[in-house]
Design an enzyme around this catalytic site. Structure first.
Site, PDB file in Angstrom:
ATOM      1  N   HIS A 167       8.312  -0.985   9.559  1.00 56.95           N
ATOM      2  CA  HIS A 167       8.677  -1.986   8.543  1.00 56.95           C
ATOM      3  C   HIS A 167       7.858  -1.729   7.278  1.00 56.95           C
ATOM      4  CE1 HIS A 167       5.012  -4.740   9.480  1.00 56.95           C
ATOM      5  NE2 HIS A 167       4.692  -3.475   9.540  1.00 56.95           N
ATOM      6  N   GLN A 173      -6.815  -1.676   6.915  1.00 58.34           N
ATOM      7  CA  GLN A 173      -5.646  -2.540   6.719  1.00 58.34           C
ATOM      8  C   GLN A 173      -5.083  -3.166   8.001  1.00 58.34           C
ATOM      9  OE1 GLN A 173      -2.564  -1.354   3.666  1.00 58.34           O
ATOM     10  NE2 GLN A 173      -1.331  -1.056   5.495  1.00 58.34           N
ATOM     11  N   GLU A 174      -4.951  -2.338   9.065  1.00 56.10           N
ATOM     12  CA  GLU A 174      -4.241  -2.849  10.245  1.00 56.10           C
ATOM     13  C   GLU A 174      -4.929  -2.464  11.560  1.00 56.10           C
ATOM     14  OE1 GLU A 174      -0.134  -1.592  10.021  1.00 56.10           O
ATOM     15  OE2 GLU A 174      -0.093  -1.905   7.855  1.00 56.10           O
ATOM     16  N   GLU A 200       1.399  -9.397   7.182  1.00 56.84           N
ATOM     17  CA  GLU A 200       2.193  -8.938   8.322  1.00 56.84           C
ATOM     18  C   GLU A 200       1.997  -9.817   9.550  1.00 56.84           C
ATOM     19  OE1 GLU A 200       1.615  -4.740   8.886  1.00 56.84           O
ATOM     20  OE2 GLU A 200       2.541  -4.265   6.958  1.00 56.84           O
ATOM     21  N   SER A 232       0.872  -1.182   0.000  1.00 54.34           N
ATOM     22  CA  SER A 232       0.000   0.000   0.000  1.00 54.34           C
ATOM     23  C   SER A 232       0.908   1.230   0.000  1.00 54.34           C
ATOM     24  CB  SER A 232      -0.917  -0.010   1.219  1.00 54.34           C
ATOM     25  OG  SER A 232      -0.176   0.010   2.413  1.00 54.34           O
ATOM     26  N   SER A 238       5.261  -4.046   4.377  1.00 51.75           N
ATOM     27  CA  SER A 238       4.516  -5.312   4.374  1.00 51.75           C
ATOM     28  C   SER A 238       5.314  -6.431   3.693  1.00 51.75           C
ATOM     29  CB  SER A 238       3.154  -5.136   3.716  1.00 51.75           C
ATOM     30  OG  SER A 238       3.275  -4.521   2.460  1.00 51.75           O
ATOM     31  N   LYS A 266       6.516  -0.042  14.553  1.00 55.56           N
ATOM     32  CA  LYS A 266       5.553  -1.065  14.125  1.00 55.56           C
ATOM     33  C   LYS A 266       6.252  -2.007  13.162  1.00 55.56           C
ATOM     34  CE  LYS A 266       2.763   0.490  10.259  1.00 55.56           C
ATOM     35  NZ  LYS A 266       1.432   0.750   9.743  1.00 55.56           N
ATOM     36  N   ASP A 315       1.376   8.544   7.051  1.00 56.69           N
ATOM     37  CA  ASP A 315       2.279   7.599   6.370  1.00 56.69           C
ATOM     38  C   ASP A 315       2.300   7.954   4.880  1.00 56.69           C
ATOM     39  OD1 ASP A 315       3.539   5.427   5.185  1.00 56.69           O
ATOM     40  OD2 ASP A 315       2.025   3.952   5.735  1.00 56.69           O
ATOM     41  N   ASP A 355      -4.400   1.471  11.492  1.00 56.97           N
ATOM     42  CA  ASP A 355      -3.934   1.999  10.210  1.00 56.97           C
ATOM     43  C   ASP A 355      -4.887   1.508   9.121  1.00 56.97           C
ATOM     44  OD1 ASP A 355      -2.750   2.869   7.914  1.00 56.97           O
ATOM     45  OD2 ASP A 355      -0.987   1.572   8.039  1.00 56.97           O
ATOM     46  N   GLU A 381      -3.422   5.986  12.141  1.00 57.25           N
ATOM     47  CA  GLU A 381      -2.514   6.266  11.019  1.00 57.25           C
ATOM     48  C   GLU A 381      -3.300   6.282   9.707  1.00 57.25           C
ATOM     49  OE1 GLU A 381       0.767   3.454  10.790  1.00 57.25           O
ATOM     50  OE2 GLU A 381       0.811   3.637   8.618  1.00 57.25           O
ATOM     51  N   LYS A 437       9.580   5.337   7.205  1.00 57.65           N
ATOM     52  CA  LYS A 437       9.999   4.133   6.482  1.00 57.65           C
ATOM     53  C   LYS A 437      11.209   4.517   5.635  1.00 57.65           C
ATOM     54  CE  LYS A 437       5.330   2.151   5.869  1.00 57.65           C
ATOM     55  NZ  LYS A 437       4.095   2.293   5.046  1.00 57.65           N
ATOM     56  N   HIS A 474      -3.580  -6.029   2.466  1.00 52.11           N
ATOM     57  CA  HIS A 474      -2.694  -7.034   3.041  1.00 52.11           C
ATOM     58  C   HIS A 474      -3.402  -8.367   3.295  1.00 52.11           C
ATOM     59  CE1 HIS A 474       0.217  -3.748   4.714  1.00 52.11           C
ATOM     60  NE2 HIS A 474       0.195  -3.827   3.408  1.00 52.11           N
TER      61      HIS A 474
HETATM   62  P1  PGA Z   1       3.007  -1.177   3.186  1.00 52.90           P
HETATM   63  O1  PGA Z   1       2.079  -1.173   4.475  1.00 52.90           O
HETATM   64  O2  PGA Z   1       4.376  -1.562   3.574  1.00 52.90           O
HETATM   65  O3  PGA Z   1       2.304  -2.174   2.296  1.00 52.90           O
HETATM   66  O4  PGA Z   1       2.971   0.230   2.615  1.00 52.90           O
HETATM   67  C1  PGA Z   1       2.481  -0.720   5.730  1.00 52.90           C
HETATM   68  C2  PGA Z   1       1.737   0.536   6.159  1.00 52.90           C
HETATM   69  O5  PGA Z   1       0.844   1.010   5.451  1.00 52.90           O
HETATM   70  O6  PGA Z   1       2.047   1.091   7.188  1.00 52.90           O
HETATM   71 ZN    ZN Z   2       0.451   2.850   6.822  1.00 51.77          ZN
END
Ligand code: PGA
Ligand code: ZN
Length: 434
Positions: A367, A163-164, A205, A42, A369, A390, A314, A242, A287, A339, A155
């Site tokens: 990290h 997503q999370e 993840e 993503s 994904s 994370k 992000d 997130d 997030e 990141k 994911h």
């Molecule tokens: P990604 O997801 O590494 O697929 O971008 C992680 C996130 O969105 O924080």
């Molecule tokens: Zn994110």
């Protein structure tokens, strides 16, 4: 002064079975630093470019042979003889040789491999841990981990749009206790899912990825699991979300394609988050609650909820100091996800963290994904004193490797280590540890 004598690069696989690049930086002392670069799914639109071959005959176009050639044929001649401990000069050179604003020529994957590899080579040469080399001092703070135990969105192949869903053991006294409480909660969650007849296989993840009745059912499941594992909801184990909202933003509207097919305007989306935060006070952090293109919605979200929860950017900031500066001016968010591969060098990443700090934004190291067994981000989180990390769930080797590295760091530091713990939560929730 040590010198870089050669570089090597190899096409390896990430945790999704896609190719990625491993770079080795060799010094004249014989010391070597190896870096394995992660890869997102993503991804933010303004991330530095991850160079892929596009040759459909290999890895469905995802090969990284071009990035490898760039390491060997373009970057290597430019950095041979350089002092790898001069990280800023080295990274400036990498940026200059690339010559684009988004690392499109050489690839951020190629560049980051060299940037991190150099730092690891110097640490190896000095026989220091990476975090010590990056930030030599007496005492260190171990970050609070955010464990992504329920997966949806891009994911996971289920019907959850967000997503999370992360559990965050803010109340633990040490990092080791935090990890234990997350593991216990993860297993409690597994049992709950099992009893309900839900799928207990895991997503990219390492979080569970069941088909649920609604996005919100995930919140109820987390609550039940935390309670079942014997922890206080909120002050013991808090929650970070997130939703990765960029992934379901279509022409100005948020479309829940995976669940009930409903559509929401930015205003309605903000009201949804306000409602969740009201009803689930254990949510201390959100997030990408809105999409990266929604520069109109973000200031409204920040105005409405920015004093009550950590709003982490992000996709919207992509670890880019210039974009973060713009975001700060526009009153967007109060925290940034970091990141390294979104921007592509150690120096620019550190600059972004510094800028965030100077403006009162909190920072979270993350990290991707698609990961490998590389544990650099664990050391990086300790060195940069960011207090939050994370790195996925408490299963899958590429996730657990980061947490195990943090256990190792805490162990070797002994009384010189302190766990960031409740401070990351009390900043928003006014919780004082008794
Ligand atoms: P990604 O997801 O590494 O697929 O971008 C992680 C996130 O969105 O924080
Ligand atoms: Zn994110």
């Amino acid at each position: 002064m040590s010198k870089i004598v050669s570089l090597d690069a190899l096409e390896i696989l990430d945790s999704r079975g896609n190719p990625t690049i491993q770079v080795a930086v060799l010094l004249d002392s014989g010391a070597v630093g190896i870096s394995k670069v992660p890869s997102g799914a993503s991804t933010g639109k303004n991330e530095a470019v991850e160079l892929r071959d596009g040759d459909m005959k290999r890895f469905g176009g995802k090969g990284v042979r071009k990035a490898i050639e760039n390491v060997l044929n373009v970057i290597q001649p430019a950095v041979i003889g350089m002092d790898p401990s001069e990280q800023e000069a080295l990274d400036a050179k990498l940026v200059a040789v690339d010559g684009t604003t988004n690392k499109a020529r050489l690839g951020a994957n190629a560049i980051l491999g060299v940037s991190i590899g150099a730092a690891k080579a110097v640490a190896a040469e000095r026989k220091e841990a990476l975090y010590q080399y990056l930030s030599p001092r007496e005492n260190y703070v171990l970050p609070v981990p955010m464990f992504n135990v329920l997966n949806g969105g891009r994911h996971a192949d289920n019907n959850v749009d967000f997503q999370e869903f992360m559990i965050v053991p803010v109340g633990a006294p040490t990092f080791a206790d935090a990890l234990r409480s997350a593991s216990e909660t993860f297993h409690a969650l597994k049992e709950i899912l099992h009893v309900k007849g839900y799928d207990t296989s895991v997503g990219d993840e390492g979080g569970f990825a069941p088909r649920l009745r609604s996005n919100e059912e995930a919140m109820e499941l987390l609550r039940t699991a935390i309670h079942k594992a014997g922890y206080n909801i909120g002050s013991g184990i808090a929650i970070n979300l997130d939703p990765a909202a960029s992934e379901f933003f279509e022409e100005g509207t948020y479309v829940f394609r995976k669940s009930d097919k409903s559509k929401k305007s930015p205003g309605e989306m903000i009201r949804l988050w306000a409602d969740w935060i009201e009803r689930y006070p254990e949510i201390y952090s959100l997030e990408d609650g809105l999409a990266e293109e929604d520069w109109g919605g973000w200031p409204l979200l920040t105005e409405k909820l920015g004093s009550r929860v950590q709003l982490v950017g992000d996709d919207i900031f992509v670890t880019n100091p210039d974009i973060l500066s713009r975001g700060i001016r526009c009153g967007i968010a109060n925290s940034i996800l970091i990141k390294l591969n979104q921007i592509g060098t150690v120096t620019e990443t550190l600059r972004c963290i510094e800028l965030a700090r100077r403006n009162g934004y909190t920072t979270v190291i993350s990290h991707r994904s698609g990961e490998t067994d590389d544990t650099t981000i664990a050391d990086f989180a300790v060195a940069t004193d960011v207090h939050q990390i994370k790195a996925g769930s408490v299963c899958r080797g590429e996730r657990v490797s980061k947490y195990n590295r943090l256990l190792e760091i805490e162990h070797e530091l002994g009384s010189r280590a302190r766990y960031a713990g409740h401070s990351v939560y009390s900043k928003w929730k006014g919780f004082e540890k008794s």
